[in-house]
Scaffold this motif. Sequence first.
Motif, PDB file in Angstrom:
ATOM      1  N   GLY A 330     -23.515   7.821  18.757  1.00  0.00           N
ATOM      2  CA  GLY A 330     -23.855   8.503  19.647  1.00  0.00           C
ATOM      3  C   GLY A 330     -24.764   8.512  20.444  1.00  0.00           C
ATOM      4  O   GLY A 330     -25.964   7.706  20.582  1.00  0.00           O
ATOM      5  N   ILE A 384     -23.483   4.684  27.063  1.00  0.00           N
ATOM      6  CA  ILE A 384     -22.467   6.117  27.527  1.00  0.00           C
ATOM      7  C   ILE A 384     -21.414   6.733  27.468  1.00  0.00           C
ATOM      8  O   ILE A 384     -20.257   7.175  26.205  1.00  0.00           O
ATOM      9  CB  ILE A 384     -22.813   6.767  28.337  1.00  0.00           C
ATOM     10  CG1 ILE A 384     -24.926   6.407  28.862  1.00  0.00           C
ATOM     11  CG2 ILE A 384     -22.711   8.326  28.686  1.00  0.00           C
ATOM     12  CD1 ILE A 384     -25.167   7.304  30.000  1.00  0.00           C
ATOM     13  N   ASP A 385     -20.871   5.365  27.611  1.00  0.00           N
ATOM     14  CA  ASP A 385     -19.110   5.042  27.645  1.00  0.00           C
ATOM     15  C   ASP A 385     -18.541   5.429  26.477  1.00  0.00           C
ATOM     16  O   ASP A 385     -17.624   5.880  25.675  1.00  0.00           O
ATOM     17  CB  ASP A 385     -19.256   4.539  28.515  1.00  0.00           C
ATOM     18  CG  ASP A 385     -18.408   4.908  30.447  1.00  0.00           C
ATOM     19  OD1 ASP A 385     -19.151   5.414  29.837  1.00  0.00           O
ATOM     20  OD2 ASP A 385     -18.667   3.688  30.809  1.00  0.00           O
ATOM     21  N   ARG A 388     -19.263   8.302  23.842  1.00  0.00           N
ATOM     22  CA  ARG A 388     -17.864   9.129  24.349  1.00  0.00           C
ATOM     23  C   ARG A 388     -16.746   8.702  23.572  1.00  0.00           C
ATOM     24  O   ARG A 388     -16.606   9.785  23.003  1.00  0.00           O
ATOM     25  CB  ARG A 388     -17.570   9.267  25.891  1.00  0.00           C
ATOM     26  CG  ARG A 388     -18.828  10.209  26.923  1.00  0.00           C
ATOM     27  CD  ARG A 388     -19.082   9.856  28.005  1.00  0.00           C
ATOM     28  NE  ARG A 388     -17.455  10.943  28.401  1.00  0.00           N
ATOM     29  CZ  ARG A 388     -17.063  11.001  29.347  1.00  0.00           C
ATOM     30  NH1 ARG A 388     -17.530  10.246  30.438  1.00  0.00           N
ATOM     31  NH2 ARG A 388     -15.742  11.567  29.321  1.00  0.00           N
ATOM     32  N   GLU A 389     -16.685   7.487  24.296  1.00  0.00           N
ATOM     33  CA  GLU A 389     -14.776   7.234  23.704  1.00  0.00           C
ATOM     34  C   GLU A 389     -14.858   7.131  21.947  1.00  0.00           C
ATOM     35  O   GLU A 389     -13.234   7.709  21.278  1.00  0.00           O
ATOM     36  CB  GLU A 389     -14.205   5.971  24.297  1.00  0.00           C
ATOM     37  CG  GLU A 389     -14.748   5.641  25.627  1.00  0.00           C
ATOM     38  CD  GLU A 389     -13.986   4.052  25.891  1.00  0.00           C
ATOM     39  OE1 GLU A 389     -14.476   3.788  25.543  1.00  0.00           O
ATOM     40  OE2 GLU A 389     -14.844   4.202  27.411  1.00  0.00           O
ATOM     41  N   TYR A 393     -19.553  12.206  21.732  1.00  0.00           N
ATOM     42  CA  TYR A 393     -19.919  12.400  22.256  1.00  0.00           C
ATOM     43  C   TYR A 393     -20.177  12.999  23.604  1.00  0.00           C
ATOM     44  O   TYR A 393     -20.001  12.438  24.591  1.00  0.00           O
ATOM     45  CB  TYR A 393     -21.515  11.243  22.151  1.00  0.00           C
ATOM     46  CG  TYR A 393     -22.690  11.228  23.353  1.00  0.00           C
ATOM     47  CD1 TYR A 393     -23.422  12.597  22.943  1.00  0.00           C
ATOM     48  CD2 TYR A 393     -23.153  10.787  24.791  1.00  0.00           C
ATOM     49  CE1 TYR A 393     -24.794  12.557  24.077  1.00  0.00           C
ATOM     50  CE2 TYR A 393     -23.959  11.542  25.550  1.00  0.00           C
ATOM     51  CZ  TYR A 393     -24.892  12.021  25.373  1.00  0.00           C
ATOM     52  OH  TYR A 393     -26.076  11.924  26.432  1.00  0.00           O
ATOM     53  N   ARG A 394     -21.149  14.082  24.167  1.00  0.00           N
ATOM     54  CA  ARG A 394     -20.832  15.172  25.316  1.00  0.00           C
ATOM     55  C   ARG A 394     -21.880  14.616  25.847  1.00  0.00           C
ATOM     56  O   ARG A 394     -22.827  15.482  25.742  1.00  0.00           O
ATOM     57  CB  ARG A 394     -20.606  17.036  24.686  1.00  0.00           C
ATOM     58  CG  ARG A 394     -18.947  16.376  24.113  1.00  0.00           C
ATOM     59  CD  ARG A 394     -18.607  17.955  23.912  1.00  0.00           C
ATOM     60  NE  ARG A 394     -18.378  18.723  25.053  1.00  0.00           N
ATOM     61  CZ  ARG A 394     -17.265  19.878  24.718  1.00  0.00           C
ATOM     62  NH1 ARG A 394     -17.953  20.262  23.363  1.00  0.00           N
ATOM     63  NH2 ARG A 394     -17.152  20.555  26.052  1.00  0.00           N
ATOM     64  N   PRO A 395     -22.320  14.533  26.580  1.00  0.00           N
ATOM     65  CA  PRO A 395     -23.770  14.061  27.698  1.00  0.00           C
ATOM     66  C   PRO A 395     -23.540  15.260  28.564  1.00  0.00           C
ATOM     67  O   PRO A 395     -22.899  16.203  28.870  1.00  0.00           O
ATOM     68  CB  PRO A 395     -22.886  12.908  28.808  1.00  0.00           C
ATOM     69  CG  PRO A 395     -21.256  13.004  28.445  1.00  0.00           C
ATOM     70  CD  PRO A 395     -21.039  13.006  27.033  1.00  0.00           C
ATOM     71  N   SER A 399     -21.361  11.337  32.972  1.00  0.00           N
ATOM     72  CA  SER A 399     -21.842   9.974  32.470  1.00  0.00           C
ATOM     73  C   SER A 399     -22.316   9.113  33.487  1.00  0.00           C
ATOM     74  O   SER A 399     -23.820   8.573  33.394  1.00  0.00           O
ATOM     75  CB  SER A 399     -20.891   9.166  32.303  1.00  0.00           C
ATOM     76  OG  SER A 399     -20.259   9.880  30.863  1.00  0.00           O
TER      77      SER A 399
END
Length: 455
Positions: A330, A384-385, A388-389, A393-395, A399
């Motif tokens: 994360g 980041i991707d 998230r996947e 993770y929720r930026p 993104s």
Amino acid sequence: MTVSNSEPDLDSAGKRRRSTAVRPTDDALLDGVIAVFGRSGFDRATMEELSSAAETSKPTLYSHFGGKEQLFEACVRREAERLRDWMLESYRSAAGLGIKRHTDVTTHALFEYAARHDQGFRLLFGSLNRPHARQISDEVLRPIAARIADLIRAEHERDDRAWTASAEFCAAIVTDIAVRGVTQAVERQLDFTAAAELTVSMIVAALRQLDPEAARALDRTAPPANGPSSRDTEESVEPYPALEIRRPVPAGRPSGRQPGATAEDVLDATMRIFRTAERFEAGTVATELGIGRTTLYRWFGSREGLLGAAFARQFEQLVLGIDGRRDSRGALRISEVLDRATRAVAADPALRRFLANEADALRLITRADGPVHTGSVAVISALIDRAREHDGYRPPVDSAALAYALARVGEAFLYDDTAGDIRGDVEHLQQVQRTLLGIDDSGPSTSEGPESTVA
């Protein structure tokens, strides 16, 4: 009518040479010489034989490739590219099939390639005593072995532990079995269909009889860099996906293959020379690799474009190396990777020298449409991707905007000495990165000292 008394252009063997009115392509020349190298090997092949086989002159071969060593390597590299593309296509066509059918399709594809390109196969796997040949053959087998490792993991996905280094170990053995099987068939002129069937049966039998306990023992003793960290518990460890970076394609990349050196070779040489030279000159790279300056400029546009592409590639390799040794996930993993990478960049003496001595250094590194900035954004976006996947993770912001902000903040702290005396202030940079990622800044510091920037 005028009658010419001149003799036709024949070589010493009495063969007609190719007309000099049309400049032969590299591929056409390699098509001619590969049979000589495959039949005679490097040491026994002469430039006279090679030029005759290519239906050209020795000066033409020298002008295209620089010498016999470079000509040989160009042949090996071309065969490696062809085989790699052929095999990866076979793996795409076999995706989703069971282990026996998958092995059957891909192994027969390897035999079929050797049947169609027997001299090229001999050159690739029968000439490992030549400089660079083993490295090139390893390069072509690496993605193939990676696919086999994925197949092994999928076959054993119900096991209570992930197959990490053990899958790679077994994949290397399976790849060696397949290549040696084809090599035997080529050298001994065996029936290819029967040899392929026997090779498939051996590989399938081996894969189905893998001992999970032996695999666990290997994974427990393997260094962490070979895969996810092993723990001495029976807790299930889900394999963490490798970082996939979708890089923007730089303008000026080669549209075709060049003799003797790839774009990656050029970038490697660029960084090696950059680290030691007082001032980097593109001509030094061209001389070392035996290619023309016009080739460099056609590929990368300019000296600055070459340096920018090399910096971007070095940063990507640095991040991939650091990421492969992380256990966290994360936002915390993103923070740790970026912190280690920026500390390594800040501590790089060659880069500091470049910033101090080159007037346009800062513009090259921070230009919005330049390869360094766009490459940094692509690397951070990939981090980041994946978070998230795979980690949920929720930026805190979009993104793409977050990746851009992290890249720009890093550039400001690392290079820009006009904004509040923050140049090289990696401690505060880490705090800002954590804040942008949405990490509670009261958490523990992840500072571990600089990472080596040597790829």
